[in-house]
Design a protein around this motif. Sequence first.
Motif, PDB file in Angstrom:
ATOM      1  N   PHE A 172       0.839  -1.194   0.000  1.00  5.39           N
ATOM      2  CA  PHE A 172       0.000   0.000   0.000  1.00  5.39           C
ATOM      3  C   PHE A 172       0.878   1.249   0.000  1.00  5.39           C
ATOM      4  O   PHE A 172       2.045   1.212   0.397  1.00  5.39           O
ATOM      5  N   ASP A 173       0.285   2.374  -0.417  1.00  2.00           N
ATOM      6  CA  ASP A 173       1.034   3.628  -0.435  1.00  2.00           C
ATOM      7  C   ASP A 173       1.539   3.997   0.954  1.00  2.00           C
ATOM      8  O   ASP A 173       2.626   4.535   1.101  1.00  2.00           O
ATOM      9  N   ASN A 174       0.733   3.732   1.971  1.00  6.26           N
ATOM     10  CA  ASN A 174       1.109   4.054   3.346  1.00  6.26           C
ATOM     11  C   ASN A 174       1.341   2.773   4.152  1.00  6.26           C
ATOM     12  O   ASN A 174       1.093   2.733   5.359  1.00  6.26           O
ATOM     13  N   GLY A 175       1.818   1.735   3.466  1.00  3.58           N
ATOM     14  CA  GLY A 175       2.024   0.444   4.125  1.00  3.58           C
ATOM     15  C   GLY A 175       3.010   0.516   5.272  1.00  3.58           C
ATOM     16  O   GLY A 175       2.774  -0.059   6.342  1.00  3.58           O
ATOM     17  N   ASP A 176       4.128   1.234   5.083  1.00  7.02           N
ATOM     18  CA  ASP A 176       5.137   1.327   6.145  1.00  7.02           C
ATOM     19  C   ASP A 176       4.565   1.988   7.390  1.00  7.02           C
ATOM     20  O   ASP A 176       4.856   1.572   8.524  1.00  7.02           O
ATOM     21  N   MET A 177       3.763   3.026   7.191  1.00  8.49           N
ATOM     22  CA  MET A 177       3.159   3.727   8.313  1.00  8.49           C
ATOM     23  C   MET A 177       2.196   2.808   9.065  1.00  8.49           C
ATOM     24  O   MET A 177       2.209   2.756  10.304  1.00  8.49           O
ATOM     25  N   MET A 178       1.381   2.049   8.329  1.00  8.81           N
ATOM     26  CA  MET A 178       0.423   1.148   8.966  1.00  8.81           C
ATOM     27  C   MET A 178       1.131  -0.002   9.672  1.00  8.81           C
ATOM     28  O   MET A 178       0.724  -0.419  10.768  1.00  8.81           O
ATOM     29  N   ILE A 179       2.207  -0.515   9.064  1.00  7.67           N
ATOM     30  CA  ILE A 179       2.961  -1.608   9.688  1.00  7.67           C
ATOM     31  C   ILE A 179       3.590  -1.132  10.991  1.00  7.67           C
ATOM     32  O   ILE A 179       3.551  -1.835  12.015  1.00  7.67           O
ATOM     33  N   SER A 180       4.173   0.065  10.990  1.00  3.03           N
ATOM     34  CA  SER A 180       4.802   0.609  12.197  1.00  3.03           C
ATOM     35  C   SER A 180       3.788   0.760  13.323  1.00  3.03           C
ATOM     36  O   SER A 180       4.049   0.385  14.478  1.00  3.03           O
ATOM     37  N   THR A 181       2.602   1.296  13.008  1.00  2.00           N
ATOM     38  CA  THR A 181       1.571   1.481  14.030  1.00  2.00           C
ATOM     39  C   THR A 181       1.084   0.145  14.568  1.00  2.00           C
ATOM     40  O   THR A 181       0.914  -0.020  15.789  1.00  2.00           O
ATOM     41  N   ASN A 182       0.878  -0.829  13.700  1.00  2.00           N
ATOM     42  CA  ASN A 182       0.413  -2.145  14.143  1.00  2.00           C
ATOM     43  C   ASN A 182       1.465  -2.861  14.990  1.00  2.00           C
ATOM     44  O   ASN A 182       1.120  -3.574  15.937  1.00  2.00           O
ATOM     45  N   LYS A 183       2.736  -2.674  14.660  1.00  2.00           N
ATOM     46  CA  LYS A 183       3.796  -3.269  15.479  1.00  2.00           C
ATOM     47  C   LYS A 183       3.766  -2.699  16.890  1.00  2.00           C
ATOM     48  O   LYS A 183       3.897  -3.440  17.879  1.00  2.00           O
ATOM     49  N   ARG A 184       3.589  -1.398  16.994  1.00  2.00           N
ATOM     50  CA  ARG A 184       3.546  -0.774  18.320  1.00  2.00           C
ATOM     51  C   ARG A 184       2.335  -1.250  19.118  1.00  2.00           C
ATOM     52  O   ARG A 184       2.432  -1.517  20.315  1.00  2.00           O
ATOM     53  N   LEU A 185       1.202  -1.360  18.431  1.00  2.00           N
ATOM     54  CA  LEU A 185      -0.003  -1.858  19.104  1.00  2.00           C
ATOM     55  C   LEU A 185       0.196  -3.282  19.618  1.00  2.00           C
ATOM     56  O   LEU A 185      -0.172  -3.603  20.757  1.00  2.00           O
ATOM     57  N   ASP A 186       0.787  -4.143  18.798  1.00  2.00           N
ATOM     58  CA  ASP A 186       1.018  -5.523  19.209  1.00  2.00           C
ATOM     59  C   ASP A 186       2.004  -5.592  20.368  1.00  2.00           C
ATOM     60  O   ASP A 186       1.832  -6.394  21.298  1.00  2.00           O
ATOM     61  N   ARG A 187       3.044  -4.749  20.320  1.00  2.00           N
ATOM     62  CA  ARG A 187       4.038  -4.757  21.385  1.00  2.00           C
ATOM     63  C   ARG A 187       3.422  -4.315  22.715  1.00  2.00           C
ATOM     64  O   ARG A 187       3.664  -4.936  23.766  1.00  2.00           O
ATOM     65  N   ILE A 188       2.614  -3.255  22.675  1.00  2.00           N
ATOM     66  CA  ILE A 188       1.966  -2.779  23.901  1.00  2.00           C
ATOM     67  C   ILE A 188       0.958  -3.803  24.404  1.00  2.00           C
ATOM     68  O   ILE A 188       0.829  -4.042  25.620  1.00  2.00           O
ATOM     69  N   SER A 189       0.236  -4.445  23.485  1.00  2.00           N
ATOM     70  CA  SER A 189      -0.730  -5.479  23.885  1.00  2.00           C
ATOM     71  C   SER A 189      -0.030  -6.633  24.595  1.00  2.00           C
ATOM     72  O   SER A 189      -0.529  -7.152  25.601  1.00  2.00           O
ATOM     73  N   LYS A 190       1.140  -7.035  24.080  1.00  2.00           N
ATOM     74  CA  LYS A 190       1.900  -8.112  24.713  1.00  2.00           C
ATOM     75  C   LYS A 190       2.364  -7.694  26.114  1.00  2.00           C
ATOM     76  O   LYS A 190       2.263  -8.474  27.077  1.00  2.00           O
ATOM     77  N   GLN A 191       2.847  -6.481  26.252  1.00  2.00           N
ATOM     78  CA  GLN A 191       3.301  -6.003  27.558  1.00  2.00           C
ATOM     79  C   GLN A 191       2.141  -5.908  28.542  1.00  2.00           C
ATOM     80  O   GLN A 191       2.303  -6.204  29.736  1.00  2.00           O
ATOM     81  N   LEU A 192       0.979  -5.478  28.058  1.00  2.00           N
ATOM     82  CA  LEU A 192      -0.200  -5.420  28.924  1.00  2.00           C
ATOM     83  C   LEU A 192      -0.603  -6.818  29.389  1.00  2.00           C
ATOM     84  O   LEU A 192      -1.014  -7.005  30.541  1.00  2.00           O
ATOM     85  N   TYR A 193      -0.486  -7.797  28.506  1.00  2.00           N
ATOM     86  CA  TYR A 193      -0.819  -9.173  28.873  1.00  2.00           C
ATOM     87  C   TYR A 193       0.127  -9.680  29.965  1.00  2.00           C
ATOM     88  O   TYR A 193      -0.323 -10.271  30.961  1.00  2.00           O
ATOM     89  N   VAL A 194       1.435  -9.426  29.793  1.00  2.00           N
ATOM     90  CA  VAL A 194       2.412  -9.843  30.799  1.00  2.00           C
ATOM     91  C   VAL A 194       2.127  -9.150  32.130  1.00  2.00           C
ATOM     92  O   VAL A 194       2.173  -9.774  33.198  1.00  2.00           O
ATOM     93  N   GLN A 195       1.817  -7.842  32.068  1.00  2.00           N
ATOM     94  CA  GLN A 195       1.530  -7.103  33.298  1.00  2.00           C
ATOM     95  C   GLN A 195       0.270  -7.617  33.975  1.00  2.00           C
ATOM     96  O   GLN A 195       0.198  -7.689  35.209  1.00  2.00           O
ATOM     97  N   SER A 196      -0.730  -7.968  33.185  1.00  2.00           N
ATOM     98  CA  SER A 196      -1.967  -8.524  33.748  1.00  2.00           C
ATOM     99  C   SER A 196      -1.684  -9.818  34.501  1.00  2.00           C
ATOM    100  O   SER A 196      -2.202 -10.038  35.603  1.00  2.00           O
ATOM    101  N   LYS A 197      -0.850 -10.690  33.911  1.00  2.00           N
ATOM    102  CA  LYS A 197      -0.480 -11.938  34.584  1.00  2.00           C
ATOM    103  C   LYS A 197       0.288 -11.661  35.870  1.00  2.00           C
ATOM    104  O   LYS A 197       0.124 -12.373  36.876  1.00  2.00           O
ATOM    105  N   SER A 198       1.120 -10.631  35.856  1.00  2.00           N
ATOM    106  CA  SER A 198       1.865 -10.262  37.059  1.00  2.00           C
ATOM    107  C   SER A 198       0.920  -9.820  38.167  1.00  2.00           C
ATOM    108  O   SER A 198       1.085 -10.207  39.331  1.00  2.00           O
ATOM    109  N   PHE A 199      -0.084  -9.012  37.821  1.00  2.00           N
ATOM    110  CA  PHE A 199      -1.052  -8.574  38.828  1.00  2.00           C
ATOM    111  C   PHE A 199      -1.863  -9.752  39.366  1.00  2.00           C
ATOM    112  O   PHE A 199      -2.226  -9.785  40.547  1.00  2.00           O
ATOM    113  N   ASP A 200      -2.168 -10.735  38.517  1.00  2.00           N
ATOM    114  CA  ASP A 200      -2.860 -11.938  38.988  1.00  2.00           C
ATOM    115  C   ASP A 200      -2.014 -12.668  40.029  1.00  2.00           C
ATOM    116  O   ASP A 200      -2.532 -13.147  41.055  1.00  2.00           O
TER     117      ASP A 200
END
Length: 215
Positions: free
Chosen positions: A125-153
């Motif tokens: 896509f014309d803005n593929g790099d921009m969309m890939i970068s944003t999705n990578k950040r979202l996935d990374r934060i989601s993974k960290q939130l999952y780890v933190q949730s398990k820690s709180f449990d």
Amino acid sequence: MGRTKYKFNRKSLTYDEVELSAGKKALRVLGYLATAMVFAALILLVAYNTIDSPKEKILKRELEQVKLNNQLADERLDQMARVLTDIQERDNNIYRTIFEAEPIPEQVRLSGFGGVNRYKYLQGFDNGDMMISTNKRLDRISKQLYVQSKSFDELADLVKNKEKMLAAIPAIQPVANKNLKRMASGFGFRIHPIYKTRIFHEGMDFTAKTGTDIY
């Protein structure tokens, strides 16, 4: 009506009217048409490259809107990342320390996603790099939130099992300042008053009058 052309006649010393044949007239008309078509083509070419069509204007506005939304999303992700980093530091250095739990290694918190290319569908896509970068950040934060949730449990389970320990941990000064005479001995290494050897003192000593209330 076209202009009449004349040609000087050397023999008669007069001007004779020039009459064009049908072929020359046709060539002249074709010349005019060709010139007009060339100018028209040039005008269309310039207009095509400099003037946007209504559809192109709409597409450009939509593209600018997408870029603006992506910029706002990046700013929100920056805020979320800062808050998450603060929570992770508190978790490792305060909460897990209180409950005597091992801190979560940084490589576990920041571990990524392996395997196949998860973002292949965004390439091209014309803005593929921009969309890939944003999705990578979202996935990374989601993974960290999952780890933190398990820690709180895990911490929640430790709280249930260590209520008595928490109740016994001093949280306030045991005597009021108005009754406090001095700090007899502080936390850390000191000379034992009887054995005269350097040992570690694990508490704080307070002195006060006999009968002083202890909190």
